[in-house]
Each structure stands twice: as structure tokens, then as C-alpha cells.
Motif scaffolding. Sequence first.
Motif, PDB file in Angstrom:
ATOM      1  N   ASP A 187       0.897  -1.165   0.000  1.00  0.00           N
ATOM      2  CA  ASP A 187       0.000   0.000   0.000  1.00  0.00           C
ATOM      3  C   ASP A 187       0.930   1.207   0.000  1.00  0.00           C
ATOM      4  O   ASP A 187       1.649   1.438   0.978  1.00  0.00           O
ATOM      5  CB  ASP A 187      -0.874   0.051   1.269  1.00  0.00           C
ATOM      6  N   ASP A 237       2.271   4.004   4.421  1.00  0.00           N
ATOM      7  CA  ASP A 237       2.883   3.103   3.435  1.00  0.00           C
ATOM      8  C   ASP A 237       3.329   1.811   4.115  1.00  0.00           C
ATOM      9  O   ASP A 237       3.890   1.827   5.206  1.00  0.00           O
ATOM     10  CB  ASP A 237       4.094   3.773   2.776  1.00  0.00           C
ATOM     11  N   ILE A 280       4.878  -2.287   2.895  1.00  0.00           N
ATOM     12  CA  ILE A 280       5.246  -3.288   1.892  1.00  0.00           C
ATOM     13  C   ILE A 280       5.535  -4.598   2.620  1.00  0.00           C
ATOM     14  O   ILE A 280       6.300  -4.623   3.575  1.00  0.00           O
ATOM     15  CB  ILE A 280       6.492  -2.863   1.078  1.00  0.00           C
ATOM     16  N   VAL A 299       7.042  -8.342   2.014  1.00  0.00           N
ATOM     17  CA  VAL A 299       7.831  -9.195   1.110  1.00  0.00           C
ATOM     18  C   VAL A 299       7.820 -10.588   1.722  1.00  0.00           C
ATOM     19  O   VAL A 299       8.380 -10.809   2.797  1.00  0.00           O
ATOM     20  CB  VAL A 299       9.277  -8.681   0.961  1.00  0.00           C
ATOM     21  N   ILE A 338      -2.723 -16.421   2.607  1.00  0.00           N
ATOM     22  CA  ILE A 338      -2.748 -15.023   2.187  1.00  0.00           C
ATOM     23  C   ILE A 338      -3.804 -14.946   1.082  1.00  0.00           C
ATOM     24  O   ILE A 338      -3.804 -15.776   0.172  1.00  0.00           O
ATOM     25  CB  ILE A 338      -1.385 -14.569   1.619  1.00  0.00           C
ATOM     26  N   ILE A 350      -5.298 -12.378  -1.729  1.00  0.00           N
ATOM     27  CA  ILE A 350      -4.998 -11.121  -2.429  1.00  0.00           C
ATOM     28  C   ILE A 350      -6.042 -10.977  -3.528  1.00  0.00           C
ATOM     29  O   ILE A 350      -6.248 -11.922  -4.288  1.00  0.00           O
ATOM     30  CB  ILE A 350      -3.592 -11.177  -3.076  1.00  0.00           C
ATOM     31  N   TYR A 351      -6.710  -9.807  -3.593  1.00  0.00           N
ATOM     32  CA  TYR A 351      -7.809  -9.735  -4.563  1.00  0.00           C
ATOM     33  C   TYR A 351      -7.915  -8.372  -5.254  1.00  0.00           C
ATOM     34  O   TYR A 351      -7.457  -7.356  -4.730  1.00  0.00           O
ATOM     35  CB  TYR A 351      -9.151 -10.054  -3.894  1.00  0.00           C
ATOM     36  N   ILE A 359      -3.880  -7.130   5.709  1.00  0.00           N
ATOM     37  CA  ILE A 359      -2.471  -6.737   5.673  1.00  0.00           C
ATOM     38  C   ILE A 359      -2.239  -5.662   4.617  1.00  0.00           C
ATOM     39  O   ILE A 359      -1.192  -5.044   4.580  1.00  0.00           O
ATOM     40  CB  ILE A 359      -1.540  -7.956   5.405  1.00  0.00           C
ATOM     41  N   GLN A 360      -3.266  -5.430   3.778  1.00  0.00           N
ATOM     42  CA  GLN A 360      -3.151  -4.398   2.744  1.00  0.00           C
ATOM     43  C   GLN A 360      -4.576  -4.105   2.301  1.00  0.00           C
ATOM     44  O   GLN A 360      -5.499  -4.867   2.654  1.00  0.00           O
ATOM     45  CB  GLN A 360      -2.302  -4.945   1.580  1.00  0.00           C
ATOM     46  N   LYS A 361      -4.805  -2.994   1.583  1.00  0.00           N
ATOM     47  CA  LYS A 361      -6.197  -2.640   1.227  1.00  0.00           C
ATOM     48  C   LYS A 361      -6.963  -3.819   0.635  1.00  0.00           C
ATOM     49  O   LYS A 361      -8.149  -4.014   0.889  1.00  0.00           O
ATOM     50  CB  LYS A 361      -6.208  -1.477   0.234  1.00  0.00           C
ATOM     51  N   SER A 362      -6.270  -4.625  -0.166  1.00  0.00           N
ATOM     52  CA  SER A 362      -6.978  -5.759  -0.789  1.00  0.00           C
ATOM     53  C   SER A 362      -6.222  -7.061  -0.566  1.00  0.00           C
ATOM     54  O   SER A 362      -6.063  -7.881  -1.471  1.00  0.00           O
ATOM     55  CB  SER A 362      -7.137  -5.486  -2.294  1.00  0.00           C
ATOM     56  N   ALA A 363      -5.741  -7.240   0.655  1.00  0.00           N
ATOM     57  CA  ALA A 363      -5.042  -8.488   0.988  1.00  0.00           C
ATOM     58  C   ALA A 363      -5.236  -8.800   2.473  1.00  0.00           C
ATOM     59  O   ALA A 363      -5.183  -7.900   3.317  1.00  0.00           O
ATOM     60  CB  ALA A 363      -3.553  -8.387   0.664  1.00  0.00           C
ATOM     61  N   TRP A 374       6.043 -17.504   6.640  1.00  0.00           N
ATOM     62  CA  TRP A 374       5.309 -16.309   7.089  1.00  0.00           C
ATOM     63  C   TRP A 374       6.128 -15.533   8.114  1.00  0.00           C
ATOM     64  O   TRP A 374       6.259 -14.318   8.057  1.00  0.00           O
ATOM     65  CB  TRP A 374       3.941 -16.694   7.652  1.00  0.00           C
ATOM     66  N   ARG A 403       8.756 -13.282   6.753  1.00  0.00           N
ATOM     67  CA  ARG A 403       8.411 -12.202   5.832  1.00  0.00           C
ATOM     68  C   ARG A 403       9.029 -10.888   6.321  1.00  0.00           C
ATOM     69  O   ARG A 403       9.323 -10.713   7.508  1.00  0.00           O
ATOM     70  CB  ARG A 403       6.897 -12.032   5.708  1.00  0.00           C
ATOM     71  N   ILE A 404       9.223  -9.990   5.354  1.00  0.00           N
ATOM     72  CA  ILE A 404       9.764  -8.657   5.684  1.00  0.00           C
ATOM     73  C   ILE A 404       8.610  -7.669   5.570  1.00  0.00           C
ATOM     74  O   ILE A 404       7.888  -7.669   4.560  1.00  0.00           O
ATOM     75  CB  ILE A 404      10.900  -8.300   4.693  1.00  0.00           C
ATOM     76  N   VAL A 405       8.388  -6.884   6.615  1.00  0.00           N
ATOM     77  CA  VAL A 405       7.333  -5.859   6.566  1.00  0.00           C
ATOM     78  C   VAL A 405       8.005  -4.490   6.706  1.00  0.00           C
ATOM     79  O   VAL A 405       8.641  -4.203   7.722  1.00  0.00           O
ATOM     80  CB  VAL A 405       6.294  -6.048   7.700  1.00  0.00           C
ATOM     81  N   LEU A 406       7.902  -3.693   5.657  1.00  0.00           N
ATOM     82  CA  LEU A 406       8.473  -2.337   5.677  1.00  0.00           C
ATOM     83  C   LEU A 406       7.324  -1.370   5.873  1.00  0.00           C
ATOM     84  O   LEU A 406       6.355  -1.377   5.111  1.00  0.00           O
ATOM     85  CB  LEU A 406       9.188  -2.065   4.344  1.00  0.00           C
ATOM     86  N   ARG A 407       7.410  -0.566   6.906  1.00  0.00           N
ATOM     87  CA  ARG A 407       6.283   0.309   7.255  1.00  0.00           C
ATOM     88  C   ARG A 407       6.793   1.729   7.473  1.00  0.00           C
ATOM     89  O   ARG A 407       7.883   1.925   8.028  1.00  0.00           O
ATOM     90  CB  ARG A 407       5.652  -0.224   8.554  1.00  0.00           C
TER      91      ARG A 407
END
Lengths: 82, 82
Positions: free
Chosen positions: A9, A61, A63, A65, B5, B7-8, B31-35, B73, B76-80
Motif C-alpha cells: 500500500d 505506506d 510493503i 515481502v 494469504i 490477495i484480490y 495486511i493491505q487494502k486488498s489483501a 510467514w 516475511r519482511i514488513v516495511l512500514r
Amino acid sequence: MVRVIVIYDITDDTQRTKLSNELFKIGLSRIQKSAFSGDIDSQRFKDLTRICQDFIKSSNDVIHVVTLGIRDWERRIVLRGE
Amino acid sequence: MVRVIVIYDITDDTQRTKLSNELFKIGLSRIQKSAFSGDIDSQRFKDLTRICQDFIKSSNDVIHVVTLGIRDWERRIVLRGE
């Protein structure tokens, strides 16, 4: 090689477009408006996380991965409209 | 339990909202607008794929349902943004 899914996002339209261009350049394919996937080698994976970091500009924001096994990827279910 | 997960890309706003409500009801988190993601049991996984199918209305609609190992899972890397 590792299979990755990148889900994001990104608030700013220009930044979001630039990120998707970078993900295409790295060799990933778009699977959703803000999600890409593909197989990349370990060097490209390092590049990927470094590049993604550059596109985190606002507190909204994010992301993700995610790396996963090729069998998990092959077992995914894709539901598509006709 | 299995880690999924979802995703749509769902074109219709009302359908997209209804789908996200269903995904919350099944026990997944956004986890995201459409996930969405979360751990669900095998019965709920069957429910998930059946429910998702109901929301595919147009040729532009797509839903990916990916299962992955808990270790993948957790790695995973989450960049915020701060």
C-alpha cells in the motif's frame, strides 16, 4: 532462486508507479493492482528489499515481502472472472 | 491449521466490502487494502474458497488464495512508514 510475493500500500501515486516499474525490472509479474510475484535469485532478493525501503515515504505506506516454497505457490488457488 | 494469504482485485465497491467482511468473519486480518492473511483450519479453508468464488462477478475480478508454511510467514519482511 526464491519465490516471492510483494504486497504493498503506497499512498503517493507517483511513488506507487515507480515501485511497480522497479518490481517489473527485477523480473516480478503483477498479480494484483498492488501485488507482484516471481522467482528471483538471492542477489536480486537483497536488491528487492533495499529498493522497497526507498518507497516507504508516509506512515500509511507498507510493503510485505513474503518468500514461499515453489510447491506452496503451485498449489495456490486463482479465482478469475470469465 | 494453515497460513493463508488472500490477495484480490474486485471491481465493484460493494462486493469488495462484502468480501473483506467475510474474510474478517473467517478470522483473517487485513495486511493491505486488498489483501488478508491468517491461520485457519481445513474446514474454514474450504469455506474460504467457496465464499471467495461468490465474489467473482466480472472478468476483471481476481482472487489469489496462497497457503504457506508458518516459517515462511514468520520470515516475511514488513516495511512500514513511521
